[in-house]
Each structure stands twice: as C-alpha cells, then as structure tokens.
Design a protein around this motif. Structure first.
Motif, PDB file in Angstrom:
ATOM      1  N   LYS A  31       8.482  76.516  49.203  1.00  0.00           N
ATOM      2  CA  LYS A  31       8.112  75.355  50.008  1.00  0.00           C
ATOM      3  C   LYS A  31       8.075  74.086  49.164  1.00  0.00           C
ATOM      4  CE  LYS A  31       5.545  77.741  53.676  1.00  0.00           C
ATOM      5  NZ  LYS A  31       4.216  77.936  54.321  1.00  0.00           N
ATOM      6  N   LEU A  44      13.314  81.563  51.242  1.00  0.00           N
ATOM      7  CA  LEU A  44      12.025  81.398  51.914  1.00  0.00           C
ATOM      8  C   LEU A  44      11.960  82.281  53.153  1.00  0.00           C
ATOM      9  CD1 LEU A  44       9.300  80.036  52.339  1.00  0.00           C
ATOM     10  CD2 LEU A  44      10.500  78.154  53.500  1.00  0.00           C
ATOM     11  N   GLU A  95      10.314  70.705  49.648  1.00  0.00           N
ATOM     12  CA  GLU A  95       9.715  69.369  49.740  1.00  0.00           C
ATOM     13  C   GLU A  95      10.491  68.367  48.875  1.00  0.00           C
ATOM     14  OE1 GLU A  95       5.660  69.795  48.632  1.00  0.00           O
ATOM     15  OE2 GLU A  95       5.077  70.876  50.459  1.00  0.00           O
ATOM     16  N   LYS A 149      16.137  77.730  51.457  1.00  0.00           N
ATOM     17  CA  LYS A 149      15.763  78.093  52.830  1.00  0.00           C
ATOM     18  C   LYS A 149      16.008  79.586  53.074  1.00  0.00           C
ATOM     19  CE  LYS A 149      16.576  73.585  54.998  1.00  0.00           C
ATOM     20  NZ  LYS A 149      17.365  72.833  55.996  1.00  0.00           N
TER      21      LYS A 149
END
Length: 263
Positions: free
Chosen positions: A122, A138, A126, A135
């Motif tokens: 994350k 994650l 950011e 992505k």
C-alpha cells in the motif's frame, strides 16, 4: 496460484553520475560486476561486490537496493529488509522509494508476514499508484490473508469438534468406569452383607440349640400324653391283678390279705 512479481532494480546505474568524482569509477565497477554475477545467479558473489561498493559509498541507493535483492534471493530476509531500509534513506524520488516498498512487501510475504506485506504494498502504491506489479502482489496478499483466515476458522472448528468428541468419549468412559465401580461396590456390599448374615446366624443357631437342650433337661420327654380312659383301663388291670394275687395268697395261708391300696 498467483505468482509474486519481483522488482530487481538492477538497471539503475545511470544514477551513478551523481556520485563524487573520486568514487564514481570504483563504485561503478563494483556495482556493475555485482549485477553481472546476480544475472548469472551467483547471488553470494553479487553480495560481495555490492558490499565492496558500499565500503566506498555507504549511502549509495543502487548498492543498498541491489544488496537487498541478493539477500532476498538467498532467503536471508532479515538482512534484505535492513538493506532496503538503507536504500529508502537515499531514494531521491517516489518511483525509487515505491520500488523499495514493493520489494519490502515481497520479503515480508515470503516471511509469512502477510499483514505487514499488505502495508508495504500500500505504501508503494501511495508513491506510485499506477504500478501494476504492486497492484498484482497486493491482490495476491489480500486473497492469501482471506484464505488463511478461512482455513484457521475451519481448523478451529475442526479442533473444537475434535475436542468435543474427545470430551464426550472421556465422559462416556468416566460414566462406564463409574458404573463399573458402582457394580463392584454393590457386589462387595452384597458379599459383606451375606457374610454378616452368616456370622449372625451361627450364634443364633447355637443359642437355640442351647435353649432347646436346657428346655429338654427342665422338661423330660413325656412321650405321648395318656387319655383318661387309658388310665382307667390300666388302673382296672392293676386292680384285677392285685385281687388275683390276693386270692392266691389266701389259698396258700388260709387267711385274707389286705391290699396295699384301696382302689
């Protein structure tokens, strides 16, 4: 299964142009040699070259970042985290720092620290929201966390049911043992009761025999009781015999003889 995408960062040599002139050539040589060994999967050799470069410039981003990569490939995850943390201190832009957080997330995920890896991914997004590799990783970490929670819940329920069955079995065994013990105690009590009755009966029989013997001595055996008619017949017979005897005596002596009893 999803496969983790890993960012190596081994193509950052152009940044060396910002190094002081006295160290640029030797640092560049050490880092380039390390990159070549890394590509040859000689990760321990690459580690040695990156460390050699850091001896000259300890705060070099490329050397620390690549050193973290070589540690990761050797599964020395704690050392990899420390090397990446050093690279974060000298990352000059968000793109470089996002790559560091991406690789930190990979190390944490391989260390089974799923929640911590999610936090690292994350932070990477950011700094660089459009990074598709981050992505992807994650999403993988979130699905893995969900799967583990479901599996832990199932295992917990399974263990709970197993413990319940075990407790039921233990309770049943305890009940059976208790029932068996009660049966043994009952048998033991019955045996003791019979023994006590037998012991109590023996003195009683002995006392009864003594009582009967005493009664027999006190009241001699009389045989069958004589009726009045039988007694009269016996008396009449005795009287007849006595009269007959008296007549015989008179004949012999010539005089009457007085009977002993007047019937």
């Amino acid at each position: 299964m999803l496969k983790i995408k890993y960012v190596t960062g081994l193509v950052l040599l152009f940044s060396l142009m910002f190094m002081p002139k006295g160290f640029s050539q030797s640092l560049r040589s050490s880092v380039n040699t390390g990159v070549e060994k890394y590509q040859q999967k000689n990760y321990s050799g690459a580690e040695a070259n990156f460390k050699k470069g850091l001896e000259k410039v300890p705060n070099n981003f490329q050397a620390n970042f690549n050193l973290g990569d070589s540690y990761y490939k050797q599964k020395r995850y704690n050392k990899a985290i420390k090397a990446y943390e050093q690279a974060l201190l000298t990352g000059k832009n968000n793109i470089l720092r996002s790559k560091v957080y991406h690789n930190i997330g990979n190390v944490l995920l391989q260390s089974k620290k799923i929640k911590e890896s999610i936090g690292a991914y994350k932070k990477s997004l950011e700094l660089n929201p459009g990074d598709m590799s981050t992505k992807y990783n994650l999403s993988y970490a979130l699905n893995l966390l969900k799967h583990n929670k479901s599996r832990n819940k199932n295992n917990k329920n399974k263990n709970k049911n197993k413990n319940k069955d075990k407790n039921n079995k233990n309770n049943k065994n305890q009940q059976n043992n208790k029932k068996q013990q009660n049966k043994q105690n009952q048998n033991k009590n019955n045996q003791q009761k019979q023994k006590n009755q037998k012991q109590n009966q023996q003195p009683q029989n002995k006392n009864e025999r003594r009582k009967n013997n005493k009664q027999s001595m006190k009241n001699p055996q009389q045989g069958n009781k004589m009726t009045k008619a039988e007694a009269n017949r016996i008396l009449a017979a005795l009287r007849h015999d006595e009269l007959k005897l008296a007549k015989q005596l008179r004949r012999k002596k010539g005089k009457p003889i007085k009977t002993a009893k007047d019937w």
